[in-house]
Write a protein that holds these residues in place. Structure first.
Motif, PDB file in Angstrom:
ATOM      1  N   ARG A 221       0.904  -1.243  -0.035  1.00  6.36           N
ATOM      2  CA  ARG A 221      -0.056  -0.107  -0.183  1.00  6.36           C
ATOM      3  C   ARG A 221       0.953   1.077  -0.132  1.00  6.36           C
ATOM      4  O   ARG A 221       1.777   1.210   0.712  1.00  6.36           O
ATOM      5  CB  ARG A 221      -0.872   0.086   1.360  1.00  6.36           C
ATOM      6  N   ASP A 222       0.682   2.244  -0.854  1.00  5.40           N
ATOM      7  CA  ASP A 222       1.340   3.427  -1.038  1.00  5.40           C
ATOM      8  C   ASP A 222       2.843   3.164  -1.048  1.00  5.40           C
ATOM      9  O   ASP A 222       3.485   3.946  -0.265  1.00  5.40           O
ATOM     10  CB  ASP A 222       1.114   4.448   0.198  1.00  5.40           C
ATOM     11  N   GLY A 223       3.340   2.103  -1.688  1.00  5.75           N
ATOM     12  CA  GLY A 223       4.702   1.976  -2.015  1.00  5.75           C
ATOM     13  C   GLY A 223       5.377   1.344  -0.782  1.00  5.75           C
ATOM     14  O   GLY A 223       6.718   1.074  -0.946  1.00  5.75           O
ATOM     15  N   ARG A 224       4.806   0.479   0.003  1.00  6.08           N
ATOM     16  CA  ARG A 224       5.503  -0.198   1.199  1.00  6.08           C
ATOM     17  C   ARG A 224       4.592  -1.382   1.293  1.00  6.08           C
ATOM     18  O   ARG A 224       3.714  -1.727   0.807  1.00  6.08           O
ATOM     19  CB  ARG A 224       5.282   0.695   2.343  1.00  6.08           C
ATOM     20  N   VAL A 225       5.301  -2.159   2.058  1.00  3.45           N
ATOM     21  CA  VAL A 225       4.683  -3.606   2.324  1.00  3.45           C
ATOM     22  C   VAL A 225       4.193  -3.459   3.708  1.00  3.45           C
ATOM     23  O   VAL A 225       4.679  -2.918   4.763  1.00  3.45           O
ATOM     24  CB  VAL A 225       5.860  -4.706   2.525  1.00  3.45           C
ATOM     25  N   VAL A 226       2.729  -3.608   3.644  1.00  8.99           N
ATOM     26  CA  VAL A 226       2.146  -3.595   5.134  1.00  8.99           C
ATOM     27  C   VAL A 226       1.778  -4.813   5.586  1.00  8.99           C
ATOM     28  O   VAL A 226       1.488  -5.070   6.984  1.00  8.99           O
ATOM     29  CB  VAL A 226       0.791  -2.769   4.760  1.00  8.99           C
TER      30      VAL A 226
END
Length: 507
Positions: A221-226
């Motif tokens: 999500r939004d360029g990150r791993v959540v």
């Protein structure tokens, strides 16, 4: 094939475009003999991450190791040489239709640096047959690829990849163009690849497929791993949606309240061949009737009858008490029934034309005078609809083919907004659409119902039908197995009826 369990490690991967961060410190580990689902809404960064993995993009920062060795691919061909391959929806672009199955399977082998300049047709056929046998695929190797189905072409591409000692295969929405039976064949091959030690990356919007086939899941999500971890720890479909959006399903797909009015559409005894076998259906003003069922239940065939695309063998369609027999879709549109078809790129929009022109097509007579289109009126219409539906486009003049699947669907819906339709027929409206765009489409449909429109929502996504419908009609084998009010039926019960179960069998 014997592979190290830890095939690939990506650490702290960063990537920016024109100063905008697309990936921010992303980690991803792939293990041999696993199906690893990569999920995220549009813009989450998963496509950028996969393009770095496959050599299409270079990374700005971070490291990537393949079988313990640091790698930096110079392009997709370099990635292939290292055993990293991609399978996209558009398999035709990767195959040569004029060549045989055997020639396509061996194509990359012939193109390798230092490969033989010529392999005899007999050897080509034998080697291709050996690879197809490993995948348990029965397609004659002398057939031209142009003669194959989409599913068969996909299998040929997988055979070619497997012949190259693949270590990692990235599957980008591989089941989107497939029927239910074809998808089952694909998953059989996917598990064959897994059993042979390949690390399989599976990108899909169909969360039930993830639940049925993935071993591990990474959500971006939004360029990150959540989230990353075993599928069993992800919290089911609700948990995956919550990770992807930061919201629960109910929060992301709220039901827009609408006043239910008089009957708008009444269908009695509608039949066509063996696909639609005596369907009765009723839709009221302000009501969303979700027709749910498995692939092959007859939903699309019923939708085509309502939209005038096919003529029924028997039965009646009534709109506001008046019976109609549609000879063509234009008759249905004139009566007040419009359709957003399943194959939007073929039947719902003109992908080579602009957003503006697509939105104006049903209103040409209203936007022109003496046969001359008013550019000002056309632009004004486009701006209103783009704003109302939140269509993301850099310009109304942009060709629709450059929009995402969700925004293309909004255009397919938007062209009817000012046509004055009474009933809107949606056939698989979220097919190939990411979870964020689904939310927008749900809101658009809810708002249309709140305006007093009658909505018929055909879907094989049972959870969506139960989430959006005021009434749920379960379809199986061309018939309506049961009609339920909102909240009267669970997803498990809907699947039971959709699979041919009867009420008296349900405890």
């Amino acid at each position: 094939m014997s592979l190290s369990p830890k095939v690939l490690e990506m650490r702290e991967i960063t990537k920016s475009f024109a100063g905008v961060t697309a990936l921010n410190g992303v980690d991803l580990t792939l293990e041999g003999g696993q199906i690893h689902a990569l999920l995220g809404a549009n813009g989450a960064g998963k496509s950028t991450l996969m393009k770095i993995l496959s050599g299409a993009y270079g990374r700005d920062g971070g490291s990537m190791k393949l079988l313990g060795q640091e790698v930096r691919f110079q392009g997709p061909s370099d990635a292939k040489l290292h055993g990293v391959h991609c399978v996209y929806q558009e398999v035709d672009a990767a195959l040569v239709p004029q060549l045989t199955v055997a020639e396509n399977v061996m194509l990359d082998e012939l193109a390798k640096p230092g490969a033989k300049t010529w392999i005899s047709p007999g050897e080509t056929a034998r080697r291709a047959e050996a690879v197809l046998e490993r995948l348990k695929v029965n397609v004659p190797v002398k057939r031209k690829v142009a003669e194959l189905s989409i599913a068969e072409k996909q299998m040929i591409l997988l055979a070619r990849i497997l012949s190259q000692d693949a270590k990692v295969i990235i599957f980008d929405e591989p089941t989107a163009p497939l029927s239910g039976a074809e998808a089952e064949s694909f998953f059989r091959i996917l598990h064959e690849l897994k059993d042979q030690g390949v690390a399989c990356v599976f990108i899909t919007h169909r969360l039930q497929e993830v639940m049925d086939h993935a071993d591990r899941v990474t959500v971006m999500r939004d360029g990150r791993v959540v989230y990353t971890g075993p599928l069993g720890d992800a919290g089911g479909i609700d948990g995956l949606i919550s990770h992807m959006l930061g919201k629960t399903f109910a929060e992301e797909f709220p039901k827009v309240p609408a006043e239910i009015g008089d009957v708008l559409l009444r269908v009695n005894g509608l039949k066509r061949g063996t696909k639609v076998r005596g369907v009765d259906l009723e839709v009221r003003r302000g009501q969303i009737v979700a027709v749910v069922g498995l692939v092959g239940a007859g939903k699309s065939e019923l939708a085509r009858l309502l939209a005038g695309a096919d003529r029924p063998d028997a039965g009646t369609i009534e709109l506001k008490g008046r019976a109609f027999r549609f000879r063509q879709p234009a008759d249905a549109v004139q009566a007040g029934i419009v359709s957003i078809p399943e194959e939007r790129r073929k039947q719902g929009i003109v992908i080579q034309d602009s957003v503006e022109r697509n939105l104006s097509l049903p209103l040409l007579s209203q936007l022109s005078r003496l046969g001359v289109m008013s550019a000002r009126r056309e632009r004004s219409l486009a701006e209103r609809v783009i704003s109302a539906l939140g269509i993301k486009t850099s310009s109304p003049k942009l060709e629709v083919k450059y929009l995402s699947g969700g925004n293309q669907q909004k255009v397919a819906i938007g062209k009817w907004l000012e046509r004055g339709a009474e009933v809107l027929v949606f056939d698989e409206p979220t097919k190939g659409v990411d979870i964020g765009a689904k939310s927008d489409i749900f809101r658009i449909i809810g708002n249309l119902a709140a305006q007093g429109k009658g909505i018929v929502y055909f879907t094989s996504e049972l959870d969506e039908g139960l989430g959006i419908g005021d009434r749920i009609a379960v379809m199986v084998d061309g018939r309506i197995a049961g009609v339920f009010e909102r909240g009267e039926i669970t997803q498990e019960q809907a699947l039971f009826y959709a699979s041919g179960g009867r009420r008296e069998q349900l405890s």
